[in-house]
Design a protein around this motif. Structure first.
Motif, short mmCIF file in Angstrom:
data_model
loop_
_atom_site.label_atom_id
_atom_site.label_comp_id
_atom_site.label_asym_id
_atom_site.label_seq_id
_atom_site.Cartn_x
_atom_site.Cartn_y
_atom_site.Cartn_z
N VAL B 91 0.83 -1.20 0.00
CA VAL B 91 0.00 0.00 0.00
C VAL B 91 0.86 1.25 0.00
O VAL B 91 1.80 1.35 0.80
CB VAL B 91 -0.90 0.03 1.26
CG1 VAL B 91 -1.84 1.21 1.21
CG2 VAL B 91 -1.66 -1.27 1.42
N CYS B 92 0.52 2.18 -0.85
CA CYS B 92 1.22 3.47 -0.84
C CYS B 92 0.66 4.30 0.31
O CYS B 92 -0.54 4.56 0.37
CB CYS B 92 1.05 4.21 -2.16
SG CYS B 92 1.82 5.85 -2.13
N VAL B 93 1.56 4.72 1.22
CA VAL B 93 1.12 5.45 2.39
C VAL B 93 0.71 6.87 2.04
O VAL B 93 0.13 7.58 2.86
CB VAL B 93 2.23 5.52 3.48
CG1 VAL B 93 2.51 4.13 4.03
CG2 VAL B 93 3.50 6.14 2.94
N SER B 94 0.98 7.26 0.82
CA SER B 94 0.69 8.64 0.46
C SER B 94 -0.54 8.79 -0.43
O SER B 94 -1.29 9.74 -0.30
CB SER B 94 1.95 9.24 -0.19
OG SER B 94 1.64 10.14 -1.19
N CYS B 95 -0.81 7.83 -1.31
CA CYS B 95 -1.94 8.00 -2.24
C CYS B 95 -2.94 6.86 -2.19
O CYS B 95 -3.91 6.85 -2.96
CB CYS B 95 -1.44 8.18 -3.66
SG CYS B 95 -0.88 6.65 -4.43
N ALA B 96 -2.75 5.87 -1.33
CA ALA B 96 -3.72 4.80 -1.16
C ALA B 96 -3.74 3.81 -2.31
O ALA B 96 -4.58 2.91 -2.33
CB ALA B 96 -5.12 5.34 -0.91
N SER B 97 -2.85 3.93 -3.27
CA SER B 97 -2.86 2.92 -4.33
C SER B 97 -2.31 1.61 -3.76
O SER B 97 -1.47 1.60 -2.87
CB SER B 97 -2.05 3.39 -5.54
OG SER B 97 -0.68 3.35 -5.26
N VAL B 98 -2.84 0.52 -4.29
CA VAL B 98 -2.53 -0.79 -3.73
C VAL B 98 -2.06 -1.73 -4.82
O VAL B 98 -2.63 -1.76 -5.91
CB VAL B 98 -3.78 -1.41 -3.07
CG1 VAL B 98 -3.47 -2.78 -2.50
CG2 VAL B 98 -4.33 -0.50 -1.98
N ARG B 131 6.04 3.95 -0.70
CA ARG B 131 5.63 5.06 -1.54
C ARG B 131 5.77 4.64 -3.00
O ARG B 131 6.83 4.19 -3.41
CB ARG B 131 6.48 6.30 -1.25
CG ARG B 131 6.22 6.87 0.15
CD ARG B 131 7.22 7.95 0.53
NE ARG B 131 7.25 9.05 -0.41
CZ ARG B 131 6.33 10.04 -0.44
NH1 ARG B 131 5.37 10.05 0.45
NH2 ARG B 131 6.42 10.99 -1.33
N CYS B 132 4.69 4.84 -3.74
CA CYS B 132 4.70 4.41 -5.14
C CYS B 132 5.53 5.37 -5.99
O CYS B 132 5.88 6.47 -5.54
CB CYS B 132 3.27 4.30 -5.67
SG CYS B 132 2.46 5.89 -5.93
N THR B 133 5.82 4.95 -7.19
CA THR B 133 6.64 5.75 -8.10
C THR B 133 6.09 7.17 -8.26
O THR B 133 6.83 8.15 -8.16
CB THR B 133 6.67 5.09 -9.49
OG1 THR B 133 6.76 3.68 -9.31
CG2 THR B 133 7.87 5.55 -10.28
N ALA B 134 4.78 7.24 -8.50
CA ALA B 134 4.14 8.55 -8.73
C ALA B 134 4.35 9.46 -7.53
O ALA B 134 4.73 10.63 -7.67
CB ALA B 134 2.66 8.36 -9.01
N CYS B 135 4.10 8.94 -6.33
CA CYS B 135 4.20 9.77 -5.13
C CYS B 135 5.64 10.16 -4.83
O CYS B 135 5.89 11.24 -4.28
CB CYS B 135 3.57 9.06 -3.95
SG CYS B 135 1.78 9.00 -4.09
N ARG B 136 6.57 9.28 -5.18
CA ARG B 136 7.96 9.63 -4.93
C ARG B 136 8.40 10.75 -5.84
O ARG B 136 9.11 11.65 -5.42
CB ARG B 136 8.85 8.40 -5.12
CG ARG B 136 8.93 7.59 -3.84
CD ARG B 136 10.08 6.65 -3.91
NE ARG B 136 9.81 5.62 -4.90
CZ ARG B 136 10.75 4.94 -5.53
NH1 ARG B 136 12.01 5.17 -5.28
NH2 ARG B 136 10.42 4.02 -6.41
ZN LIG Z 1 1.29 6.60 -4.10
#
Ligand SMILES: [Zn+2]
Ligand SMILES: [Mn+2]
Ligand SMILES: [Mn+2]
Ligand SMILES: [Zn+2]
Lengths: 140, 140
Positions: B91-98, B131-136
DNA sequence: TAGATTATTGATACCAAGTATCAATTACAC
DNA sequence: GTGTAATTGATACTTGGTATCAATAATCTA
């Protein structure tokens, strides 16, 4: 592992005040084995306010005196921690006894995960459930 | 993956009745990506009773239409499941994508655990955070 | 297609974990 | 001993979730 004195010392080291309410909660907590709920503590220290019990449990968790144990239904319990480093639990679903584990995620698996997903891995939950030796022989 | 029709079919296969409330909850749920709370659903179907929303979420979870996602603070969210077999989440802690993962506990580790502890291992929780790529790149 | 039957609903009242507020109290440093 | 900042606890609120139960409605069958 912990006794009242050692926790009091830890509290003092953290610059926290030693109050009757805190002492009561700490004593109640140290009295329990396995995992327990906030309600278990609340009922043992009826003289302490609800909010203070929650505050103290949180404090003790942050100080690694308590750790949170995740049950299979997703609910959280507390337990007096035997170790202060990163670790996981194996919980008996029948008697609440808990083993603290050395086992963790293989760093190779983490690298692989980061590589294939593009995520920067920051943490994980890992908790095991089963039936302990005693409980298995009880039901045999 | 799922659409309203396919879930309706699943409900019928289970011998469950197709009611306006159930349809409303299913439609609301299918509309969301990432993970969501019960409250997110409740607010989208104010005409459906609270208890019914909970009941439907539970039903859908048991039918593997939804899965429960454990967050790092120990709270549980729901999500439309992409896969029906045993799996875990990142889970991305920043955007909720899973991301749903293939990775699971090494069977060797489980055997070792059973051997050294005497427990009969019945289940586990394993969830990753990061943290997913987008959020990073957003915060870079 | 009208019943009969049974699942389902939703209002309501609970429960448990947890947080926010805030005036009153108190531990402790000086 | 006193001042002050930390702590308390009453209260109210939030979220997730379950129990109850009379009223309703989806579906089966005749
Ligand atoms: Zn994210
Ligand atoms: Mn522990
Ligand atoms: Mn899933
Ligand atoms: Zn046991």
């Amino acid at each position: 592992m912990y006794n009242l004195q050692s926790v009091v010392q830890r509290l003092e080291e953290e610059g926290l005040r030693i109050t009757p309410s805190r002492l009561a909660v700490v004593a109640a907590v140290l009295d329990l084995s396995g995992h327990f709920s906030v309600d278990d503590i609340l009922s043992q220290v009826p003289e302490v306010g609800r909010a203070t019990v929650f505050r103290t449990m949180k404090l003790l968790s942050e100080m690694d005196v308590l750790c949170r144990v995740l049950l299979d239904d997703g609910s959280l319990r507390y337990r007096v921690s035997q170790r202060q480093d990163h670790h996981h639990h194996l919980v008996c679903v029948s008697c609440a006894s808990v083993q603290e584990l050395d086992a963790c995620i293989d760093p190779e698996v983490l690298n692989e995960l980061a590589r294939t997903t593009g995520y920067e891995i920051e943490g994980h939950w890992l908790e095991f459930f089963g039936r302990c030796t005693a409980c298995r022989s009880d039901s045999a």
